[in-house]
Design an enzyme around this catalytic site. Structure first.
Site, mmCIF file in Angstrom:
data_model
loop_
_atom_site.group_PDB
_atom_site.id
_atom_site.type_symbol
_atom_site.label_atom_id
_atom_site.label_comp_id
_atom_site.label_asym_id
_atom_site.label_seq_id
_atom_site.Cartn_x
_atom_site.Cartn_y
_atom_site.Cartn_z
ATOM 1 N N ILE A 133 0.866 -1.171 0.000
ATOM 2 C CA ILE A 133 0.000 0.000 0.000
ATOM 3 C C ILE A 133 0.908 1.227 0.000
ATOM 4 O O ILE A 133 2.062 1.154 0.427
ATOM 5 C CB ILE A 133 -0.989 0.026 1.192
ATOM 6 N N ASP A 134 0.394 2.340 -0.492
ATOM 7 C CA ASP A 134 1.206 3.539 -0.645
ATOM 8 C C ASP A 134 1.672 4.090 0.690
ATOM 9 O O ASP A 134 1.063 3.835 1.738
ATOM 10 C CB ASP A 134 0.405 4.623 -1.384
ATOM 11 N N LYS A 135 2.725 4.873 0.643
ATOM 12 C CA LYS A 135 3.305 5.478 1.842
ATOM 13 C C LYS A 135 2.243 6.175 2.693
ATOM 14 O O LYS A 135 2.177 5.982 3.912
ATOM 15 C CB LYS A 135 4.390 6.481 1.449
ATOM 16 N N THR A 137 -1.010 5.855 2.595
ATOM 17 C CA THR A 137 -2.208 5.063 2.847
ATOM 18 C C THR A 137 -1.936 4.206 4.075
ATOM 19 O O THR A 137 -0.866 3.607 4.192
ATOM 20 C CB THR A 137 -2.546 4.161 1.644
ATOM 21 N N ARG A 233 -6.970 5.184 -6.076
ATOM 22 C CA ARG A 233 -6.781 6.628 -6.246
ATOM 23 C C ARG A 233 -7.044 7.057 -7.689
ATOM 24 O O ARG A 233 -7.705 8.075 -7.942
ATOM 25 C CB ARG A 233 -5.375 7.012 -5.805
#
Length: 307
Positions: A133-135, A137, A233
């Site tokens: 998962i993104d930084k 998130t 996103r």
């Protein structure tokens, strides 16, 4: 020290031009290099916003990248579940999952290596990492402690049998109560740091349902059928409802926070050895909960309702 040169053949601000001409250099790296005097035009120090004359020579002398560090680090972890095969961790917003240029250490992988041995299938710099998962998130990740578990969890992802549900605060008021976004994703032809809906992209499917409406914003749940980079996103921005706080795909005027209001709330999979179905949930971070409470008050909704 890496030395490069190119001749200016288009009218773009310098930091963007460097990123376009040299694919290995990001725009932020170009900006930093210009400000440090490591990128010059015809030998002259310039500013990132400057537009060089056509035919001018851009000289790039960037220091070698900082080596990636896989040293185990004693960083606290919010472990939701652990057995001999798997760790389920609730990643905080702001933490990078694995080392990469620009983030050589202090990552989730560094913390996990201090805690436990991890699988080796995903390469030297991503041990144990089955999905990311993104930084900015927050939320649940499953991590493989051995290669057998990694193979099992990866197969479940490929077969689309696992559960990954997110909650998000998005811009706008949904007309529908639920829906499906089917739109192929790939690297944006306009900005290589972004993903975009492109005709020749990889298939991507996101299911969504509305949880609460606040007028200018909506709280939704999203279930991933596929797991492409930045999928939720990009898909939500594509249908006109970008995630609030998203610095890459959303508007500048948005909710104040520590990044996008996107949280991996629910995660389910079969235990690799026993085959038992496991399902886990994680509450949204305090800043997310506080923002929902504020939006509820503004919309005249009960504030003590579970998210």
């Amino acid at each position: 020290m890496e030395i490069k040169e190119f001749t200016v053949d288009q009218k773009l601000r310098l930091d963007k031009l460097v990123a376009v001409e040299e694919p290995t250099i990001s725009r932020s790296q170009a900006k930093a290099g210009i400000e440090a005097g490591n990128i010059t035009v015809d030998g002259n120090v310039v500013k990132p916003k400057d537009i060089a004359e056509l035919g001018a020579t851009v000289h790039i002398a960037l220091p070698d990248p900082e080596p990636l560090d896989l040293t185990p680090e004693n960083i606290p972890l919010d472990i939701v579940y652990e057995d001999d095969d798997v760790i389920v961790v609730n990643k905080p917003q702001g933490m990078v999952v694995h080392p990469a240029p620009g983030h050589p250490n202090h990552t989730l992988v560094n913390a996990l290596l201090y805690h436990s041995p991890l699988s080796t299938i995903n390469g030297k710099f991503r041990p144990g990492i089955v999905h990311r998962i993104d930084k900015d998130t927050s939320g649940l990740l499953m991590v493989a402690k051995n290669d057998h578990a990694h193979q099992s969890l990866s197969a479940q992802l490929q077969a689309k049998t696992n559960l990954r549900e997110y909650v998000a605060i998005v811009h706008g008021n949904f007309k529908e109560d639920q829906g499906i976004v089917r739109a192929p994703l790939g690297r944006s032809p306009k900005d290589r740091k972004k993903q975009a809906v492109v005709a020749d992209g990889r298939p991507a499917v996101t299911h969504f349902r509305v949880l609460e409406r606040y007028g200018d914003y909506t709280l939704i749940a999203c279930r991933l059928e596929t797991g492409r980079t930045h999928q939720i996103r990009v898909h939500l921005a594509y249908i006109g409802h970008p995630v609030a706080g998203d610095p890459l795909y959303g508007p500048k005027k948005t909710l104040k926070g520590a990044g996008q209001f996107l949280h991996a709330r629910e995660l389910g999979f079969k235990q690799p050895t026993t085959g038992k179905e496991l399902v886990f949930t994680a509450p949204v971070p305090p800043i997310f909960a506080a923002t929902i409470e504020k939006l509820r008050k503004q919309a005249g909704l009960p504030v003590d309702k579970a998210i």
